[in-house]
Write a protein that holds these residues in place. Structure first.
Motif, mmCIF file in Angstrom:
data_model
loop_
_atom_site.group_PDB
_atom_site.id
_atom_site.type_symbol
_atom_site.label_atom_id
_atom_site.label_comp_id
_atom_site.label_asym_id
_atom_site.label_seq_id
_atom_site.Cartn_x
_atom_site.Cartn_y
_atom_site.Cartn_z
ATOM 1 N N VAL A 206 46.227 35.696 39.066
ATOM 2 C CA VAL A 206 45.866 35.319 40.429
ATOM 3 C C VAL A 206 46.465 33.944 40.652
ATOM 4 O O VAL A 206 46.189 33.011 39.903
ATOM 5 C CB VAL A 206 44.331 35.265 40.596
ATOM 6 C CG1 VAL A 206 43.964 34.804 42.001
ATOM 7 C CG2 VAL A 206 43.721 36.626 40.304
ATOM 8 N N VAL A 227 44.979 33.122 46.210
ATOM 9 C CA VAL A 227 43.758 32.492 46.722
ATOM 10 C C VAL A 227 43.968 31.961 48.138
ATOM 11 O O VAL A 227 43.202 32.234 49.047
ATOM 12 C CB VAL A 227 43.292 31.358 45.784
ATOM 13 C CG1 VAL A 227 42.109 30.605 46.389
ATOM 14 C CG2 VAL A 227 42.921 31.919 44.415
ATOM 15 N N VAL A 247 39.861 40.311 42.060
ATOM 16 C CA VAL A 247 39.922 39.758 40.699
ATOM 17 C C VAL A 247 39.038 40.569 39.757
ATOM 18 O O VAL A 247 39.434 40.903 38.637
ATOM 19 C CB VAL A 247 39.499 38.266 40.704
ATOM 20 C CG1 VAL A 247 39.364 37.726 39.284
ATOM 21 C CG2 VAL A 247 40.511 37.429 41.481
ATOM 22 N N LEU A 255 42.768 32.484 36.613
ATOM 23 C CA LEU A 255 43.210 32.035 37.938
ATOM 24 C C LEU A 255 44.119 30.843 37.701
ATOM 25 O O LEU A 255 43.830 30.011 36.842
ATOM 26 C CB LEU A 255 42.030 31.541 38.763
ATOM 27 C CG LEU A 255 40.912 32.487 39.130
ATOM 28 C CD1 LEU A 255 39.825 31.680 39.841
ATOM 29 C CD2 LEU A 255 41.428 33.562 40.063
ATOM 30 N N ALA A 266 39.288 28.045 44.179
ATOM 31 C CA ALA A 266 39.579 28.750 42.920
ATOM 32 C C ALA A 266 38.392 28.643 41.975
ATOM 33 O O ALA A 266 38.056 29.604 41.273
ATOM 34 C CB ALA A 266 40.832 28.174 42.270
#
Ligand SMILES: [Zn+2]
Length: 309
Positions: A206, A227, A247, A255, A266
């Motif tokens: 991510v 994000v 996620v 992340l 985040a």
């Protein structure tokens, strides 16, 4: 006595005015006149301006030890991506003294129309010219972050070096020699990163803003979510909730935040999903060091090895 002092200060004022006018007029002349062969500045100086940090580091390597080249980065080393960047009056002045302007292209310099409209004589090198571009997710416009992949950076260095050699043939050999040496370092790093990353069991990541599609393609990683959809704008509560679901569903272990952006959202996503937070740097800020991009990528390799094992 009083009369004399009055007249002397008037003279001083007049002299100052004349001097100012002279400096102003000669200053204007320097800006509008084209450098001629007899101009000593033209003989010795080629002013190359780069749009932002990744272009600056490439140009710093390509122009290393080339005499007479003045290299200026238009935006500061901490500016980052230029997605919504507005030119400052200082930037306009810098561009007025440029002979060559090196840009990434692919839409990363949002102010380019203004520059080309104002300075028709400026030679512009577009580093991504002719390259195959990836479109932004769900959109028809290209993603500009080509330099974040090492293969992309190599191609951009080749493009810049080729066009710089055409525009300044006197130094072509040096530009080509410098870029070949830099490309060797980039190729070696690329091999090292493949050797380390290809064997990692996890491939889902991510990322923080849409800076990594070229990098992910190069190293066969899968970006399951981003994000911050719009660079510079915090994601909405709904977008954060969506990202949390993605996620969780993808079981993404990590992340990746970027040092250039605040990482609050985040952290919220990490807390909800159990994913750990690491730093992945798109190399848009950093020190004034020709090896900066190589060092940033080595740090990214360390983070990825830790996150995806
Ligand atoms: Zn960006």
């Amino acid at each position: 006595m009083r009369q004399l002092s009055f007249s002397s200060s008037t003279k001083n004022c007049l002299a100052l005015l004349l001097l100012t006018a002279f400096v102003f007029i000669s200053g204007c002349n320097t800006n509008v006149s084209q450098p001629s062969a007899s101009d000593s500045r033209a003989e010795n100086n080629l002013t190359i301006v780069t749009s932002f940090y990744p272009m600056y580091i490439m140009a710093k390597n390509i122009t290393a030890d080339v005499s007479g080249v003045e290299l200026i980065n238009l935006t500061g080393p901490q500016t980052g991506c230029l997605h919504d960047y507005q030119l400052t009056p200082e930037n306009v002045k810098t561009l007025q003294k440029a002979d060559i302007f090196i840009v990434n292209g692919a839409g990363s310099e949002s102010f380019m129309d203004k520059v080309t409209a104002q300075q028709k004589q400026l030679k512009i090198i577009t580093a991504t010219k002719g390259m195959k571009l990836i479109n932004n997710t769900g959109q028809t416009d290209p993603n500009p972050h080509v330099w974040v992949s090492i293969a992309g950076a190599i191609q951009e260095v080749k493009n810049i070096s080729k066009h710089l050699s055409e525009l300044d043939p006197a130094h072509a050999q040096q530009y080509e020699k410098n870029s070949a040496a830099y490309i060797t370092k980039l190729e070696n790093l690329r091999k090292e990163m493949h050797a380390e990353l290809d064997k990692l069991p996890q491939r889902n990541i991510v990322s923080f803003h849409e800076a990594f599609p070229y990098f992910a393609e190069e190293f066969n990683l899968n970006i399951v979510a981003v994000v911050e959809r719009e660079p510079g704008s915090e994601p909405s509560a709904r977008e954060i909730a969506e990202t949390i679901e993605i996620v969780k569903a993808a079981k993404a272990p990590a992340l990746f935040v970027e040092p250039q952006y605040p990482s609050g959202s985040a952290k919220v996503i990490a807390k909800e999903t159990g994913a750990r937070v690491y730093v992945l740097d798109p190399a848009v800020t950093g020190p004034d060091d020709p090896n900066a991009y190589l060092n940033i990528m080595k740090n990214n390799l360390t983070a990825l090895k830790e996150a995806l094992r």
